[in-house]
Design a protein around this motif. Structure first.
Motif, PDB file in Angstrom:
ATOM      1  N   VAL A 229      -3.580  25.628  -1.916  1.00 19.27           N
ATOM      2  CA  VAL A 229      -4.891  26.288  -1.880  1.00 19.27           C
ATOM      3  C   VAL A 229      -5.549  26.125  -3.242  1.00 19.27           C
ATOM      4  O   VAL A 229      -4.871  26.241  -4.262  1.00 19.27           O
ATOM      5  N   ASP A 230      -6.840  25.830  -3.257  1.00 20.10           N
ATOM      6  CA  ASP A 230      -7.549  25.794  -4.541  1.00 20.10           C
ATOM      7  C   ASP A 230      -8.982  26.278  -4.369  1.00 20.10           C
ATOM      8  O   ASP A 230      -9.569  26.102  -3.299  1.00 20.10           O
ATOM      9  N   THR A 231      -9.497  26.904  -5.398  1.00 22.79           N
ATOM     10  CA  THR A 231     -10.872  27.408  -5.396  1.00 22.79           C
ATOM     11  C   THR A 231     -11.532  27.030  -6.720  1.00 22.79           C
ATOM     12  O   THR A 231     -10.896  27.122  -7.765  1.00 22.79           O
ATOM     13  N   HIS A 232     -12.749  26.551  -6.644  1.00 23.01           N
ATOM     14  CA  HIS A 232     -13.523  26.329  -7.862  1.00 23.01           C
ATOM     15  C   HIS A 232     -14.917  26.907  -7.685  1.00 23.01           C
ATOM     16  O   HIS A 232     -15.464  26.894  -6.579  1.00 23.01           O
ATOM     17  N   ALA A 233     -15.486  27.397  -8.785  1.00 21.98           N
ATOM     18  CA  ALA A 233     -16.812  28.016  -8.747  1.00 21.98           C
ATOM     19  C   ALA A 233     -17.891  26.998  -9.111  1.00 21.98           C
ATOM     20  O   ALA A 233     -17.656  26.090  -9.923  1.00 21.98           O
ATOM     21  N   ALA A 264      -8.907  17.597  -3.577  1.00 28.27           N
ATOM     22  CA  ALA A 264      -7.754  16.813  -4.055  1.00 28.27           C
ATOM     23  C   ALA A 264      -6.695  17.735  -4.656  1.00 28.27           C
ATOM     24  O   ALA A 264      -5.487  17.516  -4.470  1.00 28.27           O
ATOM     25  N   HIS A 265      -7.140  18.801  -5.347  1.00 28.73           N
ATOM     26  CA  HIS A 265      -6.172  19.721  -5.972  1.00 28.73           C
ATOM     27  C   HIS A 265      -5.349  20.454  -4.910  1.00 28.73           C
ATOM     28  O   HIS A 265      -4.131  20.608  -5.051  1.00 28.73           O
ATOM     29  N   ALA A 266      -6.011  20.916  -3.850  1.00 27.75           N
ATOM     30  CA  ALA A 266      -5.278  21.618  -2.788  1.00 27.75           C
ATOM     31  C   ALA A 266      -4.266  20.677  -2.124  1.00 27.75           C
ATOM     32  O   ALA A 266      -3.127  21.066  -1.830  1.00 27.75           O
TER      33      ALA A 266
HETATM   34 MG    MG Z   1      -8.209  23.070  -9.226  1.00 26.84          MG
END
Ligand code: MG
Length: 381
Positions: A229-233, A264-266
């Motif tokens: 899981v990844d989140t970016h603002a 890609a990070h997730a």
């Molecule tokens: Mg990230």
């Protein structure tokens, strides 16, 4: 001594005629790849410096293509007997230690290979073997002449490890003497000294007959799943975002140390998690300037190498993106395509869905993007 350099010689120059296939049995589809690819990949880890695959001229092109994804592997043309094939490979390596392995034993585990190397370091040789479960008899003309005590009888497997110089010298003497041998331990036993046994395994069976290749033969290690899981603002002054390297117009970019490719990070975390490795923060710390503005798809390629070293390859991927903005529907296909290419899996093994958060919470208010990914890996051993 320092760590000796180690070359694995994978014997694949025979035709495997007992299996009755049209072509080399090691190159027929098997377990999602081929027996030979599985055998080569079993040696693709840091303790092995070089992998030489002995092949016939006829199969060389196909095997070269198969070896392309293993940077340490290359082909060597075999001879008309197994002994000649091994000897040809011995002439091609400058490694200290050689592990000779039957290409038809694709299920050999890393611990068996490591035990073989350790035995060579300690005793100058290591022949993987299992105590016999059958009573065996020495026969002559259809009559049993003697029955050795079962506790002394072992079935010999491969790998069989030796110092390269010892085995090379043994083969030269064997050729001069004109004998014929079915494995390396018998040559070593006759011309050097009694080889040392080390632990084989029941899974390390030799695929010999057509039925050994049937789907009923279970691949010993099951698939593994992982979640990321990844989140970016939003907030980076930029008119696009990147999802799996695909540029998508946006009124704001995603804030990140790297290029902000939240998808890609997730995916990376899902792959690492499935392989039992640490998360991306461990391998690509955002305190390290090296990763400032880094291309996340390049990082994904590195993750694929990391999981391959652990003995896994991607099977399928499922990704769910939550974003109130920008509109993603026109880009889903390109994103799936990019992920399939990066993971080396078919496009229909990748699923990507996108939704909004119905205006709820930070994602719903359009403050950022959240991606969840589930990856399934297959074992390469
Ligand atoms: Mg990230």
């Amino acid at each position: 001594m320092n760590r000796p350099s180690v070359c694995a010689v994978v014997c694949a120059a025979g035709r495997g005629s007992r299996a009755g296939f049209e072509k080399n049995k090691l190159l027929v589809p098997f377990g999602g790849s081929t027996a030979l690819e599985m055998s080569v990949s079993a040696f693709d880890f840091p303790a092995i410096d070089e992998i030489l695959v002995a092949v016939s001229e006829e199969d060389e092109g196909e095997v070269k293509a198969l070896c392309a994804r293993f940077p340490k592997a290359k082909t060597v043309i075999g001879g008309d007997t197994r002994s000649r094939s091994v000897y040809n490979a011995l002439l091609q390596t400058s490694c200290d230690v050689v592990l000779i392995h039957d290409g038809a034993r694709p299920f050999v585990s890393r611990s068996v290979v490591e035990g073989c190397i350790e035995s060579v370091r300690k005793y100058r040789s290591g022949v993987c073997a299992l105590p016999s479960v059958d009573t065996v008899a020495l026969t002559d003309g259809g009559y049993i002449r003697s029955v050795p005590a079962r506790t002394r009888v072992y079935s010999l497997q491969t790998p069989q490890g030796f110092f390269a110089a010892d085995l090379r010298a043994a083969y030269e003497k064997a050729f001069a003497a004109g004998g014929s041998y079915t494995d390396d331990s018998s040559v070593y036993a006759e011309f050097v000294s009694p080889p040392r046994l080390c632990a084989g395994s029941r899974e390390n069976k030799k695929l010999t007959f057509a039925e050994d290749f049937s789907p009923a033969v279970p691949v010993p290690s099951p698939a593994r799943a992982g979640i990321g899981v990844d989140t970016h603002a939003f907030g980076k002054p930029q008119n696009y975002i990147l999802l799996a390297g695909v540029k998508i117009p946006s009124d704001s970019g995603l804030v990140a140390h790297s290029d902000g490719d939240v998808l890609a990070h997730a995916v990376m975390d899902a792959l690492l998690s499935a392989a039992g490795l640490k998360d991306i923060g461990h391998y690509f710390p955002d305190t390290d300037e090296k990763w400032a503005g880094a291309d996340s798809m390049e990082m994904l390629a590195q993750v694929r190498r990391l999981i391959a070293e652990r003995g896994f390859a991607p099977l399928s991927l499922s990704v769910a993106v939550q974003a109130q903005k920008p509109r993603l529907s026109g880009y889903i296909d390109a994103v799936s395509q990019a992920l399939a290419a990066a993971l080396g899996i078919p496009k229909d093994a990748v699923g990507v869905s996108a939704g909004t958060n119905e205006g709820l919470g930070d994602i719903g208010e359009g403050k950022g993007i959240c991606v969840r990914a589930v990856a399934l890996l297959r074992s390469l051993r």
